[in-house]
Each structure stands twice: as structure tokens, then as C-alpha cells.
Design a protein around this motif. Sequence first.
Motif, PDB file in Angstrom:
ATOM      1  N   ILE A 219       0.857  -1.185   0.000  1.00 16.96           N
ATOM      2  CA  ILE A 219       0.000   0.000   0.000  1.00 16.96           C
ATOM      3  C   ILE A 219       0.895   1.238   0.000  1.00 16.96           C
ATOM      4  O   ILE A 219       2.096   1.148   0.226  1.00 16.96           O
ATOM      5  N   VAL A 233      -8.287  -2.737   3.665  1.00 17.09           N
ATOM      6  CA  VAL A 233      -7.479  -2.283   2.541  1.00 17.09           C
ATOM      7  C   VAL A 233      -8.391  -2.388   1.329  1.00 17.09           C
ATOM      8  O   VAL A 233      -9.085  -3.387   1.152  1.00 17.09           O
ATOM      9  N   LYS A 277      -4.977   1.881   2.015  1.00 18.11           N
ATOM     10  CA  LYS A 277      -5.420   1.564   3.372  1.00 18.11           C
ATOM     11  C   LYS A 277      -6.629   2.417   3.709  1.00 18.11           C
ATOM     12  O   LYS A 277      -6.708   3.585   3.302  1.00 18.11           O
TER      13      LYS A 277
END
Length: 892
Positions: A219, A233, A277
Motif C-alpha cells: 500500500i 485495505v 489503506k
Amino acid sequence: MNTNNEMPKAYEPADIENKWYPLWEQRGYFHGEANSEKKAYSIVIPPPNVTGILHLGHVLNNTLQDILIRWRKMQGYEVSWFPGTDHAGIATESKVEKTLRESGEPGRDELGREQFIEKVWSWREEYGGAIIKQLRKLGTACDWERERFTMDEGLNNAVRKVFVDLYNKGYIYRGQRMINWCPVAKTALSDEEVIYKDVDGKFYHYNYPLSDGSGVLQIATTRPETMFGDTAVAVHPDDERYKQFIGKTVDLPLTDRKIPIIADEHADPEKGTGCVKITPGHDPNDFMVGQRHDLDIIAIMNDDASLNAKCGAEFEGLDRLVARKKCVKMLEEQGLMVEIEDIKHAVGYSERGDVPIETLVSAQWFCNMKELAKPAVEAVKSGKINFHPQRWSKTYDHWMENIQDWCISRQIWWGHRIPAWYNDETNEIYVGLEAPSDGGSWTQEKDVLDTWFSSWLWPFSVMGWPEKTKTLEYFYPTCDLVTGPDIIFFWVARMIMAGCEFMGDIPFKNVYFTSIIRDDQGRKLSKSLGNSPDPLDVIDIYGADALRFSIIYIAPVGMDIRYSNEKCELGRNFANKLWNACRFRLMQGPVTEGFRDLSGVNHDLLTPDEKWIISWINEAIIMTNKSLEDFRFHYAVHEIYELVWSTFCDWFIETSKVRLFGNDEEKQQVLQVLDFVLFKILRLLHPFMPFITEELAHQMGFLTEEQTIMQESYPRPLANLNIPSIMEKDHDLLDLVEAKFQLVRAGRSLRANAGVPDGKKINYFIKATDQINADFLNSEIASLKILLKAGNIEISLIDYDVASHGAAPSQIANAGIIYLPLDGLIDLEEERKKLNKQKKELEGWIKGSIAKLSNEKFLSNAPEKVVSAAQGHLEEMKQKLERVESLISDLK
RNA sequence: GGGCGAUUAGCUCAGUUGGCUAGAGCACUUGGUUUACACCCAAGUUGUCGGGGGUUCAAGUCCCUCAUCGCCCACCA
């Protein structure tokens, strides 16, 4: 009546300005009565912060309002300019806190709510409102009897009533929502109070391991420390790279939580790694994602933006920036960090605290603005309210059409406390003007309202609303609002909404947006740069009139102003010029009785020059009034500057000297004209330069001690008075006067080019263009002599006799050719060069002009006026060419 | 990513619906102790109106486009 001629040579503003203001105020000239027969004209001041001190922005803003007020008053309106100050919640609270801290007194938290608020009030008594005193130095004609404060009792009533009304309508509600939080002031902020700045930051790419051990998801984020609040996520549903992971979970590093991998269109495959995220507690977008997927919201911060217990013992209590570093370090240690990229990105800052704000979920009070906005949009669209410059209405529309709910609660003490009570047992909410009286146990809401929640009521709350006062009836709606475009959302738009909602009528008809003042290098004025001059210092040096005049003179329409103190010289010099014009006039004798209407003069006997100046004053009157109607202040100022300096002083006073020093009858007449013009000038100028015009009107004897120029009428076009419309009647005559002055310029130019000192009297020869000009110039010979400082002037219709007098330098003007005979001292080569240059230019123009006039399309398409003007011009140039050619042959 | 504004003399800026040879203040040059003003007077110098294209009899002004600068709005993780 003052008849002495002991005026000092230079105008010294300080004493004069200090003398007049208290007199004006004591005599009540600034007050407007609500029961007048006259038409009402009102303005409400944009209330400066009670903590504020006068800066140049205020100078510009209040000068403009003062010009409008004084102009309208002189026009015969009953005017009132409602002054006051704003309690400025956060700014004042932090200012007082700082003062307490610096003086070692107990701070806010030690004092507790009530005692702290008392401190603020007493601070306000002592230091607050300095700006109100400073405004007087500027000369502002505020209706001080009506001064208000956004926290005074009446305004508090208005605020509470509005809150209750909007609550009952369902517009105001309390809810858990994502808001902006200032960690310094420890309060919620509205969207408008957040300032986005582009700052250097880092984009961290790191891995979240899949719970099943099958790999990692990378991420990317700028704020790793918020990971403690992550609850998912997200990847884009169509992103082939990640489709297989949807529904699985990852192990959230640094925690023992597993969070799901979800599919949401918010994830942009192009951005970062395509995996994002999701922190629903601390990001507005993530909050919405969270709602769509029913994710938990984890709030991970304390009110000072340090991390809380949810982040684990290692992080609890750490400031967000410290925590960020620690996070990064730990991720690196765990081998999860992949890349740290330098980026520039926009970060929201708190207006007051100058620190990044946090977005977080919190229980706050909101006002739904959608319905309120509708009539307000319409008011501007329909032209009931006009913006100047007009383009701001676009900005307004755009904001209004996308208007968001307004977060109105603030977690501070200095402000209007929200009139809501919570039942200690049932948690029920009661909203009302007073506390519930059912004997139950209720606790009032601790929050106060956003400062703007009182400012938006200003145009009618200052007039006594919600009482139905006479003032309100008479002065509402106000006419013009003068303010900066930076508060169009904060204030202007909201006032329009409040006016429409609570008064059923717009709060003002025109909004004039001022320029923003910068220093002469174009930088914003700021205390820290040290480039923000103190207006009071400027006033000390140059005078308030000079500052006012200069700042308007240099203010471009709707653009930034580049200011420097030196620019005030312009205004100071102008004031001095006017002073000396009056001084000169007084040296010629006491005031004449015809200063108001030329009553002592037979209008038929006015000389051409006198008619000329009267026509110009008429022109200036028309233009000044029109410019003010259109909010073109700088136009008006330029118009008056030109009138006074060039038209009146350079030409009329100079030409009038011949009559002033002539016989008594002539002198008396020209004195009347001078007085008539000067009194008009003083009144025309009064709104811009209130002090010097009042002083001079008295010095000159136009007004008695008991009178004031403020109560005189503003000049109107002369056609409305009993003076013949000179412009129309004597059009040709005025052209002859202009031609005379042009000839004078030509003659002076000859003198300068020949290097003859100004002091030396010289002779001129003029060959007039025709009989009319010859006759006219002959009748004006005395005027010509004084303007040209000539010993003798010969005017003829016959050519200058080169054969017997030798060649002489010459200049061609419309009225004729003027020669400067120099007894053979002429530089033939120079003269020839000059004439040949002229000849070439003329030939060029004539060629172009002929081409234009032989163009069929031009003749058929251009308006008659333009064609005949072009023809006239061609004729003129042809004649001039002939003359130039003959002058050239004379030189041989 | 959208929107708005700016670009004209050395500097700061005017130039309102297209229409005589584009203006002002400051600065600069020259001359001036003229019986209002040196915070003054007189005479001057300084322009490819950001570049390119278009509309028009006519463009600093209207349209398109590009460039540079500035501001505002928008959830760029």
C-alpha cells in the motif's frame, strides 16, 4: 468668516485633522435618524476583530465606505453607517490566553469557564476595540451611537433565536460526522477555516502481509501513523492485479488485528500501488468507504493530535509526527518498508493555529444550508444583489450550488453558548431560548457557536432584530457592502442567506469587493515580513486625507494594489496644491457673495476662459457622480485630480491673473468665478479628503463656524442649477479657448527649444489660421501675454515676413502658426530637420487616411460620425502639411 | 482537475458598449528665486499594447490558441 490671508505656505494636516473629527462627532453629524422624511442610505461595517489593530486593508475598506457615506449624505440621503466589532471566538480566546500566560497569571484551564470568560470581557474593556479609536483617525463618518459588538446582549438574543428557529425547522442538527479539528485550539472548524497549502511530504510504500501467508499487499500512504485506525485495505473491483485477494484479510503490522481486503471504486489503480489503506476515523474518503462497507471506525487521536491508547502502549501519547517517524522506523525494522518517495501534496492547515488540521469523526452541531441557499442564489442571479466587479458572482454561485453542511459548534468558551440542553438521565436534547423549566436535571451544551454564526446576522442584528425596531424598518436593507473577496463564503454568502431567511429580504443591494493590498514587490502584507506599514504612522507623516486619496488613486479595479508609503506623496502633494490654490485666492481678497451660484455676475458677461472653466467643472461633476454610482472610485479621484491640478491651477488660475491684476470690475467677476469653482471643488472632493475640504471651506469663508461641509449639497450637473448650459451654447467658443491654450503650449515649446530662460520676456508673431481665430486671439492678447510671458505678440493674417526679419523657428497649432523671431539666431539646420520630420509624419498619416477614406467598405459600414471625423482630420493634416511645406521653403 | 484574473513607457497602472496620432503618476533629461505652491512651474525622452492565428471597413479592446505569473475551488490515498 475668515478674511485674513495668513495661511501657511505648506499644508500641515495634523492639527487640522485632530481639530475637526471631535467636532463632527460631538455635533452629531454622523448620526442618521430612523424617522427621517429623507431617503435612507445605510452601510454596515465589516466588523473588525475586537483584537485587531488597524492595517492598510482596513484603511482601504473603510475609506471606500466613508466615501460612499459622505457622498450620499451630501446628496441628501439620511445616512447611517453602522459600526462595531466582532468577538472573533478563537482569535480572541487564544490572544487572551497568551496574555495570561505572558503575565504569569492563571491560565484558561485553571480559571475555569466562567472566570476565564470574565477575563476576556475585562481584556476587551481595556484593550479591545483599539481599532475603533484608530478608525476615527481616518476620518470615518461612522454612526457611533449605533456601535455594536457581536457578543452584546441584543446580538446574543438574535443568535439564540436563529439557532432555535433553524433547529425547529430541522436545518440544525447534532451528529457524528467527519470534521476538521485544530489540535492547537482544540476545536472543530468549518471547511472554510481550513487552508490548503502545498508542502513537501513523503509517500511511503510498504507491505501488509496477507493473513494466509500467501504474500503481501503493497500500500502507499503519506500518513503511516494512521494505520492504527485502519479497518480495511481497498482495491478497485476491476483491478486485475488484486481481484484474487478480495475477501481475504491482511495482518495489520504493529498491531494484532486482521483487516479485510475490500473492493471499492475509491481505490484508484493508477495511484500509488492501487491498494489503499482505509482509515474511516481519520480520512473523509475513507469514512465514506467505511460507510459503504460497514467498517468499524477507530478513533486513534487525542484532542491535541497525539495518539491514544488504541495505538498501543508504545505509541500512546506520542505526537502524530513523532509517531509517524516511529512507525516508519518499525516498519523498516520489520522489513516491510519498500520505498519512500518525496512528493509535494496539499495539506489542510488551521487558519489560526498554523498547524496541519486533523480530520476526525466527532459529535458536532451542523446546519444544513441547502434550503437556505436557494433564495440567496436567486437574489444574485436575478440582479437584486449586484456584485462589483461582477465576476465574483461566479465564485459565489459555484460555492452556493455545492454548499455543504456548516459545522457550527466550537469547543471553546468565548462565544455564544449553544442554547441546547441535555437531560442528564434520558440524554434527551432540548433546544430553546431558555433552559427547560420542567424541573428535570438538564445540562447546557458546553460548545459555543462559530463566530460567523453571529456575523451572518450582522446587517439586521445591529438594527435591533429580533425586535421590530424603527431602525430596522427604515434602514433595512442596507444599500452597499464593502468588503474583501476573501470572506465571500465566510460572510457575504451567509449574510445573504440569513437576510433572505429571517428578514425575508436581501441584506444589501450592492457588494463592492476591494482589492488586496500588497507591498511594492507584490508580496502580501504581513507582520512577520515587516512589510506592513502602520497606518497611524503614515497618517502622522502624510495626513489621513493624503493616505485616503493616494490609496484610492492607486487602487486598480478589482486587482491587487501595490502599496508603498512613498505613494502617499501623491496625496500629500495634491492636498498642498489645493491648499495653495485657496491660499492664492484668499490673497486676492475676501470671499465674494456669488460663491454658491455666481449670483453677483451677469452670466452673459462671462469671459471665454470663465465659461471654459465652468464647463470643465460641470464635466467633472457629471463624471465624478457617475463614477461613484458605478463604484469606480479611482476614476472619480483621477477626474478630480486632473480638474484641480491641470485644468484649474495650471490653466485657469494662470490665465485669470491678467484679470485679477486688472481693473476692479474684472477682478470682482473673476473672484466670483474662482469662488464658485473652488466651492464646487471642495464639495466634490469632500468624500475623499474630508479634513482639508472642511478646513478650506471655512478658511475661505464659504462656511460659518457653525456650518459644516458635510451638510452642504454634493455638486450636481449645472443644467440643474440656474446657470445656462455653457457647454452646448458656446461649443465653438470653448474650442477657441482650447486652441488658444494649444497655441500657448506651442509658444512655450519654441522658447524652451531656443534655450530662452523663462524669466526673459520675448516677442512672438502669430499667423492666425483664419479671421475667426485672428479676432479671438486679438481679444485674448492679454491672456496670451501672461501665459507666454511675452513682451509683445503680433497677430496677423499675413505670412511672417521672412525677407525682412530673417527666418524664425515656428510651431503649427490649430489656431495658427506661432513664430519666435530671434534676430537671426535661428539654427537653420535644426529647424529644417524638425520640419522635415513633421512633414514625413504628416505625409504618412495623410496616406493612411486617404486609403481609409477611399475604402468603399469603410464609407458604407462605419458610422457617419466616424467618417466625417476622419474627413475632418484629413483636411486638418493636409492644411498642416501645406503650412509645413511653406515654412520649409521660407528657410531657403 | 476545474474556475477566475493578469501580461500596455524604466516602475506602478488607466484605457467603460471595437472608431481621430494609446494616456497618467513616479522616475529620468533640460531650463526656471514668474507677486499660490520646489509638496512647485515650463519644456522634453521613453511603447513590436506577452507570442501566434482569426472576425471586422476598423482590434490594446471581440473570438481561438500558446506562454508566463497570481488567486480561488476540488476527497489527489
